[in-house]
Design a protein around this motif. Structure first.
Motif, mmCIF file in Angstrom:
data_model
loop_
_atom_site.group_PDB
_atom_site.id
_atom_site.type_symbol
_atom_site.label_atom_id
_atom_site.label_comp_id
_atom_site.label_asym_id
_atom_site.label_seq_id
_atom_site.Cartn_x
_atom_site.Cartn_y
_atom_site.Cartn_z
ATOM 1 N N GLN A 95 48.569 7.263 -0.787
ATOM 2 C CA GLN A 95 49.540 6.836 -1.794
ATOM 3 C C GLN A 95 49.005 5.633 -2.568
ATOM 4 O O GLN A 95 49.186 5.514 -3.776
ATOM 5 N N SER A 96 48.338 4.712 -1.854
ATOM 6 C CA SER A 96 47.660 3.598 -2.520
ATOM 7 C C SER A 96 46.257 4.059 -2.870
ATOM 8 O O SER A 96 45.524 4.548 -2.016
ATOM 9 N N TYR A 97 45.863 3.912 -4.107
ATOM 10 C CA TYR A 97 44.663 4.581 -4.597
ATOM 11 C C TYR A 97 43.383 3.924 -4.085
ATOM 12 O O TYR A 97 42.345 4.572 -3.989
ATOM 13 N N ALA A 98 43.432 2.624 -3.769
ATOM 14 C CA ALA A 98 42.288 1.901 -3.183
ATOM 15 C C ALA A 98 41.025 2.032 -4.025
ATOM 16 O O ALA A 98 39.932 2.228 -3.505
ATOM 17 N N LEU A 99 41.180 1.930 -5.346
ATOM 18 C CA LEU A 99 40.011 1.943 -6.226
ATOM 19 C C LEU A 99 39.388 0.547 -6.264
ATOM 20 O O LEU A 99 40.079 -0.459 -6.097
ATOM 21 N N PHE A 100 38.083 0.503 -6.504
ATOM 22 C CA PHE A 100 37.393 -0.784 -6.611
ATOM 23 C C PHE A 100 37.645 -1.369 -8.002
ATOM 24 O O PHE A 100 37.209 -0.787 -9.005
ATOM 25 N N PRO A 101 38.329 -2.509 -8.091
ATOM 26 C CA PRO A 101 38.713 -3.029 -9.408
ATOM 27 C C PRO A 101 37.541 -3.470 -10.266
ATOM 28 O O PRO A 101 37.632 -3.459 -11.500
ATOM 29 N N HIS A 102 36.408 -3.850 -9.646
ATOM 30 C CA HIS A 102 35.277 -4.375 -10.398
ATOM 31 C C HIS A 102 34.337 -3.274 -10.893
ATOM 32 O O HIS A 102 33.395 -3.556 -11.643
ATOM 33 N N LEU A 103 34.591 -2.021 -10.470
ATOM 34 C CA LEU A 103 33.745 -0.905 -10.895
ATOM 35 C C LEU A 103 34.448 -0.094 -11.977
ATOM 36 O O LEU A 103 35.674 0.002 -12.006
ATOM 37 N N SER A 104 33.663 0.520 -12.843
ATOM 38 C CA SER A 104 34.241 1.430 -13.833
ATOM 39 C C SER A 104 34.772 2.677 -13.138
ATOM 40 O O SER A 104 34.494 2.927 -11.955
ATOM 41 N N VAL A 105 35.511 3.472 -13.893
ATOM 42 C CA VAL A 105 36.073 4.706 -13.348
ATOM 43 C C VAL A 105 34.962 5.621 -12.829
ATOM 44 O O VAL A 105 35.019 6.138 -11.709
ATOM 45 N N VAL A 106 33.930 5.822 -13.625
ATOM 46 C CA VAL A 106 32.860 6.733 -13.199
ATOM 47 C C VAL A 106 32.112 6.186 -11.988
ATOM 48 O O VAL A 106 31.711 6.959 -11.096
ATOM 49 N N GLU A 107 31.931 4.860 -11.910
ATOM 50 C CA GLU A 107 31.253 4.295 -10.749
ATOM 51 C C GLU A 107 32.133 4.373 -9.500
ATOM 52 O O GLU A 107 31.614 4.493 -8.380
ATOM 53 N N ASN A 108 33.459 4.307 -9.660
ATOM 54 C CA ASN A 108 34.355 4.523 -8.523
ATOM 55 C C ASN A 108 34.170 5.927 -7.954
ATOM 56 O O ASN A 108 34.092 6.113 -6.743
ATOM 57 N N VAL A 109 34.078 6.906 -8.856
ATOM 58 C CA VAL A 109 33.938 8.298 -8.415
ATOM 59 C C VAL A 109 32.559 8.522 -7.791
ATOM 60 O O VAL A 109 32.414 9.254 -6.809
ATOM 61 N N ALA A 110 31.559 7.871 -8.333
ATOM 62 C CA ALA A 110 30.188 8.071 -7.848
ATOM 63 C C ALA A 110 29.874 7.267 -6.598
ATOM 64 O O ALA A 110 28.810 7.474 -5.983
ATOM 65 N N PHE A 111 30.773 6.380 -6.186
ATOM 66 C CA PHE A 111 30.473 5.429 -5.123
ATOM 67 C C PHE A 111 29.975 6.105 -3.843
ATOM 68 O O PHE A 111 28.941 5.738 -3.280
ATOM 69 N N GLY A 112 30.709 7.101 -3.365
ATOM 70 C CA GLY A 112 30.331 7.773 -2.121
ATOM 71 C C GLY A 112 29.006 8.494 -2.232
ATOM 72 O O GLY A 112 28.212 8.519 -1.280
ATOM 73 N N LEU A 113 28.751 9.100 -3.406
ATOM 74 C CA LEU A 113 27.483 9.796 -3.604
ATOM 75 C C LEU A 113 26.313 8.818 -3.583
ATOM 76 O O LEU A 113 25.251 9.110 -3.031
ATOM 77 N N ARG A 114 26.509 7.649 -4.198
ATOM 78 C CA ARG A 114 25.427 6.655 -4.225
ATOM 79 C C ARG A 114 25.129 6.151 -2.816
ATOM 80 O O ARG A 114 23.960 5.923 -2.469
ATOM 81 N N ARG A 115 26.175 5.975 -2.010
ATOM 82 C CA ARG A 115 25.955 5.508 -0.625
ATOM 83 C C ARG A 115 25.130 6.516 0.162
ATOM 84 O O ARG A 115 24.340 6.149 1.033
ATOM 85 N N LYS A 116 25.321 7.800 -0.150
ATOM 86 C CA LYS A 116 24.562 8.853 0.536
ATOM 87 C C LYS A 116 23.229 9.142 -0.149
ATOM 88 O O LYS A 116 22.503 10.048 0.267
#
Length: 389
Positions: A95-116
């Motif tokens: 319910q709480s989206y827990a997005l990273f406020p300092h990252l752009s929308v696309v970098e939020n989506v890419a975050f998990g892929l970059r970690r891997k």
């Protein structure tokens, strides 16, 4: 498991997620009690129930955030009961989206892929932003988005990792009513497009019925009944399901004739229902009929041939809601019955104080165990409605 849903074994094909006899006990209470279910591959599955019924605890056990006291959990045929959350092919949207406020929308989506260290992380993230129709906002920060847009970003971030099962924990609860309904349609569209298995936890009956292929109604840590929304609505097998999933008139009666059609004495009125639509076919039963199946007739009007009729009803309340009118009718010995009539004629069918007959087609009647509490589920539904307000 009680109810009509068949339980598949974990090695059966066609199930992405299987729970076998899962129990979760905390110090003072049992949150989930011997729960078994199978979620078909590629389906939209909803766990529906009031607060405290165990649905979120079940989801957390699937995600690996809680450990079952006993029982087993299988995903893609593999036992993940003791696996760490990051070793499970699942992602969760809260319910709480827990997005990273300092990252752009696309970098939020890419975050998990970059970690891997997945190649082409940004391009994949943009593809999933296209899926949720937000590619044009890729460079914005989360604070610049509406609540519905943030929810779609969280969804894209979960989907881009290609989980076997996507877990949705009351994902629309923070949105206003209009936006929530728009997102219901969007979620269903996305699920059909990507073909993943979605498991959605909610206490909102409309949300579950709008989106899910299969709904499991939970109560006190157990599944009361499982099936398609239409099956659960048209043929509830317990008073809790009848009251929680929609609204029902449940009338105490006694079976006085048997066969393919049961005859039941209900407060001196003889009503009939198909035996196949009854949980109990002898002794005391609860006769159920949905409010929209009932029709209001004048005291001297004749119903359709073969219809059930209850005489001596007095209208106590008439509430115009636009497309329909909700009537409440008091019947001596039976209590208050609810009737929904479509506003086809443009005029009211009665006023408070009018004496009327109530009639309906026996084919829409269902029968429940007479030992059940006819109010079971109604209080929980009212509590859930208040939580949504």
């Amino acid at each position: 498991m009680s109810g009509d849903g068949a339980v598949l074994h974990h090695d059966d094909a066609g199930a992405d997620l299987v729970l076998e006899h899962v129990t979760k006990r905390f110090t003072t209470f049992t949150a989930v009690d011997d729960l078994s279910l199978a979620v078909p591959q590629g389906s939209f599955f909803a766990l529906l129930g009031p607060s405290g019924c165990g649905k979120t605890t079940t989801l957390r056990m699937v995600a690996g955030l809680e450990t079952p006291t006993s029982g087993s959990i299988f995903i893609d045929g593999k036992d993940v009961t003791d696996a760490k959350p990051y070793n499970r092919p699942v992602n969760t949207v809260f319910q709480s989206y827990a997005l990273f406020p300092h990252l752009s929308v696309v970098e939020n989506v890419a975050f998990g892929l970059r970690r891997k260290k997945v190649p082409g992380a940004r391009e994949k993230a943009l593809q999933f932003l296209e899926l949720v129709e937000l590619a044009h906002l890729a460079e914005r920060r989360p604070a610049q988005l509406s609540g519905g847009q943030q929810q779609r970003v969280a969804l894209a971030r979960a989907l881009v990792n290609n989980p076997s099962v996507l877990l949705l924990d009351e994902p629309l609860g923070a949105l206003d009513l209009k936006l929530r309904r728009q997102m219901q349609v969007e979620l269903k569209r996305i699920q059909l497009e990507v073909g993943l298995t979605f498991v959605h936890v909610t206490h909102d009956q409309e949300e579950a019925m709008t989106m899910a292929d299969t709904v499991a109604v939970m109560n006190a840590g157990r599944i009361e009944q499982m099936g398609s929304p239409a099956e659960l609505y048209e043929l509830p097998r317990t008073a809790f399901v009848a009251n929680f999933l929609g609204q029902s008139n449940l009338l105490a009666g006694e079976v006085v004739s048997t066969g393919d059609t049961l005859g039941v004495d209900v407060g001196g009125n003889r009503v009939h229902l198909p035996a196949v639509r009854a949980v109990s076919t002898s002794g005391n039963v609860l006769v159920g009929v949905r409010p929209e199946k009932l029709h209001i007739l004048a005291p001297d009007a004749e119903p359709e041939p073969g219809w059930n009729v209850i005489d001596g009803a007095v209208l106590t309340d008439v509430s115009f809601t636009g497309v329909s009118t909700l009537f409440r009718a008091e019947v001596a010995g039976l209590g208050t019955l609810a009737v929904f009539e479509q506003n086809r004629t443009g005029g009211p069918l009665g006023a408070p104080g009018d004496r009327v007959r109530l009639a309906w087609d026996p084919a829409y009647t269902f029968g429940l165990d007479g030992d059940e509490d006819a109010s079971s589920g109604a209080a929980e539904l009212a509590e859930a409605s208040r939580a949504l307000a």
